[in-house]
Design a protein around this motif. Structure first.
Motif, short mmCIF file in Angstrom:
data_model
loop_
_atom_site.label_atom_id
_atom_site.label_comp_id
_atom_site.label_asym_id
_atom_site.label_seq_id
_atom_site.Cartn_x
_atom_site.Cartn_y
_atom_site.Cartn_z
N ALA A 1 12.18 -1.67 3.19
CA ALA A 1 13.27 -1.23 2.32
C ALA A 1 13.60 -2.29 1.26
N ARG A 2 13.53 -3.58 1.64
CA ARG A 2 13.79 -4.65 0.66
C ARG A 2 12.68 -4.73 -0.37
N LEU A 3 11.44 -4.52 0.06
CA LEU A 3 10.33 -4.50 -0.88
C LEU A 3 10.51 -3.35 -1.87
N ALA A 4 10.88 -2.19 -1.37
CA ALA A 4 11.11 -1.04 -2.24
C ALA A 4 12.22 -1.33 -3.24
N GLU A 5 13.27 -2.02 -2.79
CA GLU A 5 14.36 -2.39 -3.68
C GLU A 5 13.89 -3.35 -4.77
N ALA A 6 13.07 -4.32 -4.41
CA ALA A 6 12.53 -5.26 -5.40
C ALA A 6 11.71 -4.52 -6.45
N LEU A 7 10.90 -3.58 -6.01
CA LEU A 7 10.08 -2.81 -6.95
C LEU A 7 10.95 -1.89 -7.80
N ARG A 8 12.03 -1.38 -7.25
CA ARG A 8 12.97 -0.58 -8.04
C ARG A 8 13.59 -1.45 -9.13
N ARG A 9 13.93 -2.68 -8.78
CA ARG A 9 14.49 -3.61 -9.77
C ARG A 9 13.50 -3.86 -10.90
N VAL B 1 8.70 -12.43 -7.74
CA VAL B 1 9.41 -12.10 -6.52
C VAL B 1 9.01 -13.16 -5.51
N PHE B 2 9.96 -14.00 -5.12
CA PHE B 2 9.67 -15.00 -4.11
C PHE B 2 9.67 -14.33 -2.74
N VAL B 3 8.71 -14.70 -1.92
CA VAL B 3 8.58 -14.17 -0.56
C VAL B 3 8.42 -15.38 0.34
N THR B 4 9.43 -15.62 1.18
CA THR B 4 9.45 -16.86 1.95
C THR B 4 10.19 -16.69 3.27
N ALA B 5 9.98 -17.62 4.16
CA ALA B 5 10.69 -17.62 5.43
C ALA B 5 11.99 -18.41 5.33
N ALA C 1 0.83 -1.21 0.00
CA ALA C 1 0.00 0.00 0.00
C ALA C 1 0.86 1.26 0.00
N ALA C 2 2.09 1.15 0.48
CA ALA C 2 3.01 2.29 0.46
C ALA C 2 3.54 2.56 -0.95
N HIS C 3 3.19 1.70 -1.89
CA HIS C 3 3.64 1.83 -3.28
C HIS C 3 2.39 1.92 -4.17
N PRO C 4 1.78 3.09 -4.25
CA PRO C 4 0.51 3.22 -4.96
C PRO C 4 0.59 2.91 -6.45
N ASP C 5 1.79 2.81 -6.99
CA ASP C 5 1.93 2.45 -8.39
C ASP C 5 1.73 0.95 -8.62
N VAL C 6 1.71 0.16 -7.56
CA VAL C 6 1.48 -1.29 -7.67
C VAL C 6 0.02 -1.58 -7.34
N THR C 7 -0.64 -2.28 -8.24
CA THR C 7 -2.03 -2.68 -8.03
C THR C 7 -2.10 -4.18 -7.82
N ILE C 8 -2.70 -4.60 -6.72
CA ILE C 8 -2.92 -6.03 -6.48
C ILE C 8 -4.21 -6.41 -7.20
N ILE D 1 15.85 -19.54 -12.10
CA ILE D 1 14.71 -19.36 -13.00
C ILE D 1 14.46 -17.87 -13.27
N ASN D 2 15.46 -17.05 -12.96
CA ASN D 2 15.41 -15.62 -13.23
C ASN D 2 14.39 -14.86 -12.40
N ALA D 3 14.25 -15.23 -11.14
CA ALA D 3 13.39 -14.45 -10.25
C ALA D 3 13.91 -13.02 -10.20
N LEU D 4 13.00 -12.09 -10.11
CA LEU D 4 13.38 -10.68 -9.99
C LEU D 4 14.03 -10.43 -8.64
N ASP D 5 13.50 -11.08 -7.58
CA ASP D 5 14.06 -10.90 -6.25
C ASP D 5 13.61 -12.05 -5.36
N TYR D 6 14.19 -12.09 -4.17
CA TYR D 6 13.92 -13.14 -3.19
C TYR D 6 13.87 -12.45 -1.84
N LEU D 7 12.68 -12.29 -1.29
CA LEU D 7 12.49 -11.57 -0.04
C LEU D 7 12.21 -12.54 1.10
N LEU D 8 12.87 -12.30 2.23
CA LEU D 8 12.64 -13.12 3.41
C LEU D 8 11.58 -12.48 4.30
#
Length: 129
Positions: A104-112, A76-80, A22-29, A91-98
Motif C-alpha cells: 500500500a505504501r509503494l502504491a502511494e509513492a507511485l500515486r505521488r 524514492v528512498f527505500v531503507t530499514a 510487478a503489481a504496477h505494470p505501468d512501471v518498468t525497471i 533534497i525533495n525525495a518523492l517518498d521514503y519507504l521503510l
C-alpha cells in the motif's frame, strides 16, 4: 510510464521490491545496481525518471549519489532506517519507504509520482554536511 532504477545492495530486498513493482505494470525497471560504483554508472543513463534508492550501499551512502541523479528524475528512498527521512525530504525525495515495503505504501509513492510536479533541478540540490 515511469522508467525506474533499483539501487539496493541486499539481493533479497531488491527481489522483494521488484516483485512488488510487478503489481504496477505501468512501471518498468530499466536497470539494477547493488554498489555505489555500479549505481553511478546507471545514474549516467538517460532512460530513467524514477530511482528507488537504498540508504546504506556497498561502497558508501545513497546521499553521495544524489548529485548524480538526472535533474528530471524523482527519488524514492527505500531503507530499514527511519533516521534519514528528514534529510531525504530536504533534497525533495518523492517518498521514503521503510523495509519491508508495504504494498500500500509503494502504491502511494507511485500515486505521488503521477500527481507530483516536474522534478527539474530538484535532485541537484546541494546536501548539507
Amino acid at each position: 510510464m515511469p522508467q525506474a532504477l533499483l539501487i539496493e545492495d541486499e539481493t533479497t530486498a531488491r527481489a522483494d521490491l521488484r516483485a512488488k513493482l510487478a503489481a504496477h505494470p505501468d512501471v518498468t525497471i530499466v536497470a539494477e545496481a547493488a554498489t555505489l560504483r555500479s549505481a553511478r554508472v546507471l545514474l549516467a543513463r538517460p532512460d530513467y525518471d524514477l530511482v528507488f534508492l537504498d540508504i546504506q550501499l556497498i561502497g558508501g551512502n545513497a546521499f553521495d549519489l544524489v548529485p548524480d541523479v538526472r535533474p528530471e528524475a524523482r527519488i524514492v528512498f527505500v531503507t530499514a532506517y527511519d533516521t534519514h527521512a528528514l534529510r531525504a525530504f530536504e533534497i525533495n525525495a518523492l517518498d521514503y519507504l521503510l523495509k519491508p515495503v508495504a504494498p500500500a505504501r509503494l502504491a502511494e509513492a507511485l500515486r505521488r509520482l503521477s500527481t507530483a510536479p516536474a522534478a527539474a533541478g530538484e535532485a541537484a540540490v546541494e546536501l548539507p554536511p
